[in-house]
Design a protein around this motif. Sequence first.
Motif, PDB file in Angstrom:
ATOM      1  N   LEU A  82       7.746 -10.835  -7.406  1.00  0.00           N
ATOM      2  CA  LEU A  82       8.070 -10.184  -6.146  1.00  0.00           C
ATOM      3  C   LEU A  82       9.531  -9.763  -6.211  1.00  0.00           C
ATOM      4  N   GLY A  83       9.766  -8.526  -6.633  1.00  0.00           N
ATOM      5  CA  GLY A  83      11.130  -8.070  -6.869  1.00  0.00           C
ATOM      6  C   GLY A  83      11.711  -8.879  -8.015  1.00  0.00           C
ATOM      7  N   LYS A  84      12.876  -9.500  -7.788  1.00  0.00           N
ATOM      8  CA  LYS A  84      13.481 -10.353  -8.813  1.00  0.00           C
ATOM      9  C   LYS A  84      12.977 -11.794  -8.725  1.00  0.00           C
ATOM     10  N   THR A  85      12.166 -12.084  -7.718  1.00  0.00           N
ATOM     11  CA  THR A  85      11.669 -13.437  -7.498  1.00  0.00           C
ATOM     12  C   THR A  85      10.325 -13.614  -8.194  1.00  0.00           C
ATOM     13  N   LYS A  86      10.241 -14.661  -9.020  1.00  0.00           N
ATOM     14  CA  LYS A  86       8.979 -14.991  -9.674  1.00  0.00           C
ATOM     15  C   LYS A  86       8.390 -16.171  -8.901  1.00  0.00           C
ATOM     16  N   TYR A  87       7.248 -15.921  -8.252  1.00  0.00           N
ATOM     17  CA  TYR A  87       6.664 -16.936  -7.380  1.00  0.00           C
ATOM     18  C   TYR A  87       5.478 -17.618  -8.054  1.00  0.00           C
ATOM     19  N   HIS A  88       5.389 -18.932  -7.841  1.00  0.00           N
ATOM     20  CA  HIS A  88       4.274 -19.730  -8.336  1.00  0.00           C
ATOM     21  C   HIS A  88       3.926 -20.746  -7.253  1.00  0.00           C
ATOM     22  N   ILE A  89       2.648 -20.902  -6.988  1.00  0.00           N
ATOM     23  CA  ILE A  89       2.205 -21.895  -6.011  1.00  0.00           C
ATOM     24  C   ILE A  89       2.586 -23.281  -6.531  1.00  0.00           C
ATOM     25  N   PRO A  90       3.125 -24.130  -5.681  1.00  0.00           N
ATOM     26  CA  PRO A  90       3.504 -25.475  -6.137  1.00  0.00           C
ATOM     27  C   PRO A  90       2.326 -26.216  -6.776  1.00  0.00           C
ATOM     28  N   ASP A  91       2.624 -26.930  -7.841  1.00  0.00           N
ATOM     29  CA  ASP A  91       1.590 -27.657  -8.583  1.00  0.00           C
ATOM     30  C   ASP A  91       0.849 -28.667  -7.712  1.00  0.00           C
ATOM     31  N   GLU A  92       1.550 -29.269  -6.746  1.00  0.00           N
ATOM     32  CA  GLU A  92       0.872 -30.257  -5.906  1.00  0.00           C
ATOM     33  C   GLU A  92      -0.195 -29.612  -5.026  1.00  0.00           C
ATOM     34  N   TYR A  93      -0.029 -28.345  -4.647  1.00  0.00           N
ATOM     35  CA  TYR A  93      -1.051 -27.649  -3.871  1.00  0.00           C
ATOM     36  C   TYR A  93      -2.267 -27.353  -4.747  1.00  0.00           C
ATOM     37  N   ILE A  94      -1.999 -26.953  -5.976  1.00  0.00           N
ATOM     38  CA  ILE A  94      -3.088 -26.678  -6.918  1.00  0.00           C
ATOM     39  C   ILE A  94      -3.841 -27.978  -7.211  1.00  0.00           C
ATOM     40  N   ALA A  95      -3.116 -29.073  -7.339  1.00  0.00           N
ATOM     41  CA  ALA A  95      -3.754 -30.374  -7.573  1.00  0.00           C
ATOM     42  C   ALA A  95      -4.634 -30.766  -6.389  1.00  0.00           C
ATOM     43  N   GLN A  96      -4.182 -30.468  -5.167  1.00  0.00           N
ATOM     44  CA  GLN A  96      -4.996 -30.768  -3.986  1.00  0.00           C
ATOM     45  C   GLN A  96      -6.274 -29.940  -4.003  1.00  0.00           C
ATOM     46  N   ALA A  97      -6.162 -28.686  -4.410  1.00  0.00           N
ATOM     47  CA  ALA A  97      -7.353 -27.840  -4.501  1.00  0.00           C
ATOM     48  C   ALA A  97      -8.316 -28.403  -5.542  1.00  0.00           C
ATOM     49  N   LYS A  98      -7.775 -28.780  -6.676  1.00  0.00           N
ATOM     50  CA  LYS A  98      -8.620 -29.340  -7.744  1.00  0.00           C
ATOM     51  C   LYS A  98      -9.318 -30.600  -7.263  1.00  0.00           C
ATOM     52  N   ASN A  99      -8.590 -31.464  -6.582  1.00  0.00           N
ATOM     53  CA  ASN A  99      -9.194 -32.687  -6.059  1.00  0.00           C
ATOM     54  C   ASN A  99     -10.322 -32.380  -5.083  1.00  0.00           C
ATOM     55  N   HIS A 100     -10.130 -31.364  -4.264  1.00  0.00           N
ATOM     56  CA  HIS A 100     -11.189 -30.985  -3.329  1.00  0.00           C
ATOM     57  C   HIS A 100     -12.393 -30.407  -4.081  1.00  0.00           C
ATOM     58  N   PHE A 101     -12.137 -29.620  -5.112  1.00  0.00           N
ATOM     59  CA  PHE A 101     -13.222 -29.045  -5.909  1.00  0.00           C
ATOM     60  C   PHE A 101     -14.091 -30.137  -6.531  1.00  0.00           C
ATOM     61  N   LEU A 102     -13.519 -31.282  -6.775  1.00  0.00           N
ATOM     62  CA  LEU A 102     -14.291 -32.389  -7.337  1.00  0.00           C
ATOM     63  C   LEU A 102     -15.308 -32.932  -6.340  1.00  0.00           C
ATOM     64  N   THR A 103     -15.167 -32.554  -5.069  1.00  0.00           N
ATOM     65  CA  THR A 103     -16.086 -33.051  -4.043  1.00  0.00           C
ATOM     66  C   THR A 103     -17.105 -32.015  -3.597  1.00  0.00           C
ATOM     67  N   ILE A 104     -16.966 -30.768  -4.044  1.00  0.00           N
ATOM     68  CA  ILE A 104     -17.877 -29.693  -3.618  1.00  0.00           C
ATOM     69  C   ILE A 104     -18.314 -28.867  -4.827  1.00  0.00           C
ATOM     70  N   ASP A 105     -19.229 -27.924  -4.607  1.00  0.00           N
ATOM     71  CA  ASP A 105     -19.667 -26.984  -5.646  1.00  0.00           C
ATOM     72  C   ASP A 105     -19.505 -25.568  -5.117  1.00  0.00           C
ATOM     73  N   ILE A 106     -18.671 -24.787  -5.769  1.00  0.00           N
ATOM     74  CA  ILE A 106     -18.440 -23.399  -5.372  1.00  0.00           C
ATOM     75  C   ILE A 106     -19.313 -22.496  -6.233  1.00  0.00           C
ATOM     76  N   THR A 107     -19.917 -21.510  -5.587  1.00  0.00           N
ATOM     77  CA  THR A 107     -20.761 -20.558  -6.306  1.00  0.00           C
ATOM     78  C   THR A 107     -19.916 -19.397  -6.823  1.00  0.00           C
ATOM     79  N   LYS A 108     -20.495 -18.596  -7.708  1.00  0.00           N
ATOM     80  CA  LYS A 108     -19.803 -17.424  -8.251  1.00  0.00           C
ATOM     81  C   LYS A 108     -19.456 -16.453  -7.127  1.00  0.00           C
ATOM     82  N   THR A 109     -20.383 -16.226  -6.214  1.00  0.00           N
ATOM     83  CA  THR A 109     -20.152 -15.308  -5.102  1.00  0.00           C
ATOM     84  C   THR A 109     -18.984 -15.782  -4.238  1.00  0.00           C
ATOM     85  N   GLN A 110     -18.948 -17.064  -3.933  1.00  0.00           N
ATOM     86  CA  GLN A 110     -17.852 -17.611  -3.127  1.00  0.00           C
ATOM     87  C   GLN A 110     -16.524 -17.482  -3.876  1.00  0.00           C
TER      88      GLN A 110
END
Length: 191
Positions: free
Chosen positions: A45-73
């Motif tokens: 974003l301009g001169k700023t290189k943005y990355h979602i914090p790893d702890e947020y990605i880890a929270q998503a991964k932990n949630h994915f371990l409890t559900i099943d997402i389809t290709k369409t979703q």
Amino acid sequence: MKKLLAIFFAVLLIAVPCCVGASAAGAINADEQRILDTLDQYVQLGKTKYHIPDEYIAQAKNHFLTIDITKTQADEIIGYINEGAELLKKDATPDEEFHMEVLPTADKQAILKLGQDACAVVDLTLTYDAATEKVVITKTDAATGAPVEVFNSEPIIKTTGAEVSVIVITAAALAVIMVAAFVVSKKVKLF
């Protein structure tokens, strides 16, 4: 001999839960991994290189371990993430650091709506409190009908002393929204 047999069974009893835990750790399907990979990308974003914090990605991964997402979703959620990134890129000035304050109000509202839509794909609700700059994602408990918090953008480690950049907070909120939407979508069969 009896002591040796008792030790063997004790070791076996200790090893069995470890084996079960190890097999459960690989429960991320290919569509969930695509979402995690999309969240883990860097956005310029301009001169700023943005990355979602790893702890947020880890929270998503932990949630994915409890559900099943389809290709369409997954396709729909990734579409919302990419649309939000493109909207931010559109408002970024190429030779300057990116600041969320430069975003027009309409674009901020559009990004919030994209996060809410991404969450809705998997029956999650995203709310944003502008006064506290806090994002919360909830799901409805099937048994009680009460909202259950899936994600909260409050830092895991509280910042003391220095102020946190508004850009980081806003980007983190967007990331959290997207991550929460993905996490909940994994187990749409969850209820």
